[in-house]
Design a protein around this motif. Structure first.
Motif, PDB file in Angstrom:
ATOM      1  N   LYS A   1       0.978  14.410 -13.974  1.00  0.00           N
ATOM      2  CA  LYS A   1      -0.188  14.875 -14.737  1.00  0.00           C
ATOM      3  C   LYS A   1      -0.379  16.376 -14.540  1.00  0.00           C
ATOM      4  N   SER A   2      -0.297  16.834 -13.293  1.00  0.00           N
ATOM      5  CA  SER A   2      -0.458  18.255 -13.010  1.00  0.00           C
ATOM      6  C   SER A   2       0.629  19.082 -13.678  1.00  0.00           C
ATOM      7  N   THR A   3       1.834  18.580 -13.697  1.00  0.00           N
ATOM      8  CA  THR A   3       2.950  19.281 -14.335  1.00  0.00           C
ATOM      9  C   THR A   3       2.730  19.399 -15.834  1.00  0.00           C
ATOM     10  N   LEU A   4       2.298  18.320 -16.476  1.00  0.00           N
ATOM     11  CA  LEU A   4       2.030  18.360 -17.916  1.00  0.00           C
ATOM     12  C   LEU A   4       0.890  19.320 -18.247  1.00  0.00           C
ATOM     13  N   GLU A   5      -0.152  19.319 -17.426  1.00  0.00           N
ATOM     14  CA  GLU A   5      -1.268  20.240 -17.647  1.00  0.00           C
ATOM     15  C   GLU A   5      -0.809  21.689 -17.476  1.00  0.00           C
TER      16      GLU A   5
ATOM     17  N   ALA B   1       0.831  -1.207   0.000  1.00  0.00           N
ATOM     18  CA  ALA B   1       0.000   0.000   0.000  1.00  0.00           C
ATOM     19  C   ALA B   1       0.869   1.262   0.000  1.00  0.00           C
ATOM     20  N   ASP B   2       2.005   1.230   0.693  1.00  0.00           N
ATOM     21  CA  ASP B   2       2.916   2.375   0.706  1.00  0.00           C
ATOM     22  C   ASP B   2       3.451   2.645  -0.693  1.00  0.00           C
ATOM     23  N   ILE B   3       3.863   1.587  -1.358  1.00  0.00           N
ATOM     24  CA  ILE B   3       4.458   1.718  -2.692  1.00  0.00           C
ATOM     25  C   ILE B   3       3.406   2.192  -3.698  1.00  0.00           C
ATOM     26  N   VAL B   4       2.215   1.623  -3.636  1.00  0.00           N
ATOM     27  CA  VAL B   4       1.139   2.025  -4.543  1.00  0.00           C
ATOM     28  C   VAL B   4       0.764   3.483  -4.281  1.00  0.00           C
ATOM     29  N   GLY B   5       0.698   3.873  -3.026  1.00  0.00           N
ATOM     30  CA  GLY B   5       0.355   5.246  -2.675  1.00  0.00           C
ATOM     31  C   GLY B   5       1.354   6.249  -3.240  1.00  0.00           C
ATOM     32  N   VAL B   6       2.624   5.955  -3.109  1.00  0.00           N
ATOM     33  CA  VAL B   6       3.658   6.837  -3.655  1.00  0.00           C
ATOM     34  C   VAL B   6       3.574   6.876  -5.172  1.00  0.00           C
ATOM     35  N   ASN B   7       3.367   5.727  -5.784  1.00  0.00           N
ATOM     36  CA  ASN B   7       3.246   5.671  -7.241  1.00  0.00           C
ATOM     37  C   ASN B   7       2.090   6.536  -7.733  1.00  0.00           C
ATOM     38  N   LEU B   8       0.947   6.456  -7.065  1.00  0.00           N
ATOM     39  CA  LEU B   8      -0.210   7.265  -7.455  1.00  0.00           C
ATOM     40  C   LEU B   8       0.061   8.754  -7.253  1.00  0.00           C
ATOM     41  N   LEU B   9       0.742   9.082  -6.185  1.00  0.00           N
ATOM     42  CA  LEU B   9       1.096  10.479  -5.924  1.00  0.00           C
ATOM     43  C   LEU B   9       2.008  11.016  -7.015  1.00  0.00           C
ATOM     44  N   VAL B  10       3.008  10.246  -7.405  1.00  0.00           N
ATOM     45  CA  VAL B  10       3.927  10.667  -8.461  1.00  0.00           C
ATOM     46  C   VAL B  10       3.181  10.855  -9.775  1.00  0.00           C
ATOM     47  N   ARG B  11       2.287   9.937 -10.098  1.00  0.00           N
ATOM     48  CA  ARG B  11       1.495  10.068 -11.330  1.00  0.00           C
ATOM     49  C   ARG B  11       0.671  11.351 -11.324  1.00  0.00           C
TER      50      ARG B  11
END
Length: 128
Positions: A109-113, A95-105
């Motif tokens: 996305k926000s940076t590209l927008e 869950a920690d790894i998935v959470g960080v991965n989702l945060l990075v994504r």
């Protein structure tokens, strides 16, 4: 209770090494820890024992200063040190790894927008 006990031990160690009287009332953000000071305390057997007692993996102990200096300020406060080490306790969970991965994504996305909006603002004709 172990975390609280070890956090107090860690704070006493840092305060002692900083030359602060142990009976003084210290606010957690008043002591700053430089990389050199961190290296000095991390070589102390008491510090290593605290990390081991808190189940901080040896792999996580490598580059620990950089890990805890999340704001890249070049120094740690005592509060950052204690809270950061508390978050490193035990094994990583999926869950920690998935959470960080989702945060990075989300950040990507926000940076590209943001980049697209800035380019559109700079070149409203859309001609590139």
């Amino acid at each position: 209770h172990l975390l609280r006990e070890k956090s107090k031990s860690l704070m006493r160690l840092v305060e002692f090494e900083a030359g602060t009287p142990t009976d003084a009332k210290i606010k957690p953000n008043t002591i700053t820890i430089s990389p050199e000071f961190f290296t000095r305390i991390s070589e102390k057997p008491e510090f290593v024992q605290i990390l081991n007692d808190l189940d901080v993996a040896e792999d996580d102990q490598e580059g620990l200063f950089e890990t805890l200096d999340a704001d890249n300020s070049g120094v740690l406060t005592l509060e950052e040190l204690v809270l950061g080490i508390a978050k490193l306790r035990g094994e990583s969970r999926r869950a920690d790894i998935v959470g960080v991965n989702l945060l990075v994504r989300n950040v990507q996305k926000s940076t590209l927008e943001f980049e697209a909006r800035m380019l559109a603002t700079l070149d409203p004709s859309g001609g590139g």
